[in-house]
Design a protein around this motif. Structure first.
Motif, short mmCIF file in Angstrom:
data_model
loop_
_atom_site.label_atom_id
_atom_site.label_comp_id
_atom_site.label_asym_id
_atom_site.label_seq_id
_atom_site.Cartn_x
_atom_site.Cartn_y
_atom_site.Cartn_z
N UNK A 156 0.86 -1.18 0.00
CA UNK A 156 0.00 0.00 0.00
C UNK A 156 0.90 1.23 0.00
N UNK A 157 0.63 2.16 -0.91
CA UNK A 157 1.51 3.30 -1.10
C UNK A 157 1.29 4.44 -0.14
N UNK A 158 1.73 5.62 -0.56
CA UNK A 158 1.64 6.84 0.23
C UNK A 158 0.29 7.52 0.01
N UNK A 159 -0.19 8.18 1.08
CA UNK A 159 -1.40 9.01 1.00
C UNK A 159 -2.60 8.23 0.46
N UNK A 160 -2.69 6.99 0.84
CA UNK A 160 -3.82 6.13 0.45
C UNK A 160 -4.90 6.23 1.52
N UNK A 161 -6.14 6.13 1.10
CA UNK A 161 -7.28 6.05 2.02
C UNK A 161 -8.01 4.75 1.77
N UNK A 162 -8.03 3.85 2.76
CA UNK A 162 -8.83 2.62 2.71
C UNK A 162 -9.92 2.75 3.76
N UNK A 163 -11.16 2.83 3.34
CA UNK A 163 -12.27 3.08 4.25
C UNK A 163 -12.64 1.83 5.03
N UNK A 164 -13.43 1.99 6.10
CA UNK A 164 -13.72 0.87 7.00
C UNK A 164 -14.40 -0.31 6.32
N UNK A 165 -14.13 -1.49 6.88
CA UNK A 165 -14.84 -2.70 6.50
C UNK A 165 -14.42 -3.34 5.21
N UNK A 166 -13.30 -2.92 4.62
CA UNK A 166 -12.86 -3.47 3.35
C UNK A 166 -11.92 -4.66 3.55
N UNK A 167 -11.78 -5.47 2.50
CA UNK A 167 -10.88 -6.62 2.52
C UNK A 167 -9.90 -6.50 1.36
N UNK A 168 -8.61 -6.41 1.71
CA UNK A 168 -7.54 -6.33 0.72
C UNK A 168 -6.87 -7.69 0.67
N UNK A 169 -7.05 -8.40 -0.43
CA UNK A 169 -6.58 -9.78 -0.52
C UNK A 169 -5.05 -9.85 -0.65
N UNK A 170 -4.51 -11.03 -0.46
CA UNK A 170 -3.06 -11.21 -0.42
C UNK A 170 -2.37 -10.71 -1.69
N UNK A 171 -1.24 -10.01 -1.48
CA UNK A 171 -0.35 -9.54 -2.55
C UNK A 171 -0.95 -8.45 -3.43
N UNK A 172 -2.04 -7.85 -3.00
CA UNK A 172 -2.61 -6.72 -3.72
C UNK A 172 -1.62 -5.55 -3.75
N UNK A 173 -1.59 -4.85 -4.88
CA UNK A 173 -0.75 -3.65 -5.02
C UNK A 173 -1.66 -2.44 -5.10
N UNK A 174 -1.48 -1.51 -4.13
CA UNK A 174 -2.25 -0.26 -4.11
C UNK A 174 -1.24 0.88 -4.19
#
Length: 261
Positions: A156-174
């Motif tokens: 996950x990079x800089x200045x990212x916003x991930x809002x509540x209740x989300x699921x980021x699966x393995x090895x995802x690139x943000x």
């Protein structure tokens, strides 16, 4: 790293210091009710480092190998540096500890669980009851909302916003400056392989390129790329790549134009 020599599994800061396993600078604030677990499941001990101005709250559980930088905070009942133990996705984890970094000014809110070998960037906030699994990397100035799950080896990079209740699966690139709404679901496995002795799962995580935005309640399937500055509307099912700068929505999501400049 050194081998455990009959030390108790859980220790106070004073006991950790007496054992030579705490490096705390003047000005660090460590609750007497914080719990330290310096040894991993293999019996190897790691030092805990707490720099000036850092705070570790009551009933936080801090494992060996954790470094807490200047002005960072680990709030009450958070768990940081937990070694991975047991089977998951074609691999068995032995409970080995690893270096875990909470950078300057970062905050790990109460109830969050941060596994070993996670690195959290400068001034980043990890929300209440959020889970970061082994090998996750999070850039500076990022906000991870509460009740968020980030699976192993995600970036996950800089200045990212991930809002509540989300699921980021393995090895995802943000990438940097991505915005994910609440309740976003990501998928990395097209075959749903689980405990199959004949094959390991072939994971194809999605990618979110710089400045992409995905609305609340959307699902992004395996291998999909959301292009830079693209906007995906709320409640979409994204089954194919979305080009850079495109406006897309629907189930399945289709491109309906370009994001206004």
């Amino acid at each position: 790293m050194i081998a455990s020599s009959g030390l108790p599994r859980e220790m106070t800061a004073a006991e950790l210091d007496e054992a030579g396993l705490l490096r705390a600078e003047q000005g660090a604030q460590i609750s007497p009710f914080a719990v330290f677990v310096p040894a991993d499941a293999l019996g190897l001990l790691r030092v805990v480092t707490v720099l000036s101005g850092a705070v570790i709250g009551p009933f936080a559980v801090v494992h060996g190998g954790v470094s807490v930088a200047e002005q960072a905070r680990i709030e009450e009942h958070a768990v940081v540096g937990k070694p991975e133990l047991g089977y998951a996705v074609g691999r068995t984890y032995p409970g080995a500890g690893a270096d875990t970094t909470i950078a300057a000014g970062a905050v790990v809110r109460s109830g969050a669980v941060v596994y070993a070998d996670v690195h959290i960037g400068v001034n980043t906030v990890v929300g209440h009851h959020t889970l970061l699994r082994t090998g996750v990397r999070v850039g500076a100035e990022t906000v991870l909302g509460h009740h968020l799950t980030v699976e192993r080896a995600s970036r996950i990079g800089r200045e990212v916003r991930c809002s509540p209740g989300s699921h980021i699966t393995s090895s995802t690139h943000i990438a940097d400056r991505v915005f994910l709404g609440a309740g976003v679901r990501t998928i990395n496995d097209k075959t749903l392989t689980w405990r199959d002795p004949a094959r390991n799962p072939v994971l194809q995580p999605p990618r979110f390129e710089t400045g992409a935005k995905v609305g609340s309640g959307s699902t992004v399937l395996a291998g999909v790329i959301i292009g830079a500055q693209a906007l995906v509307g709320a409640g979409s099912l994204v089954t194919r790549d979305i080009p850079a700068g495109a406006l897309a929505y629907g189930s399945p999501a289709r491109v309906h134009g370009q994001v206004p400049a």
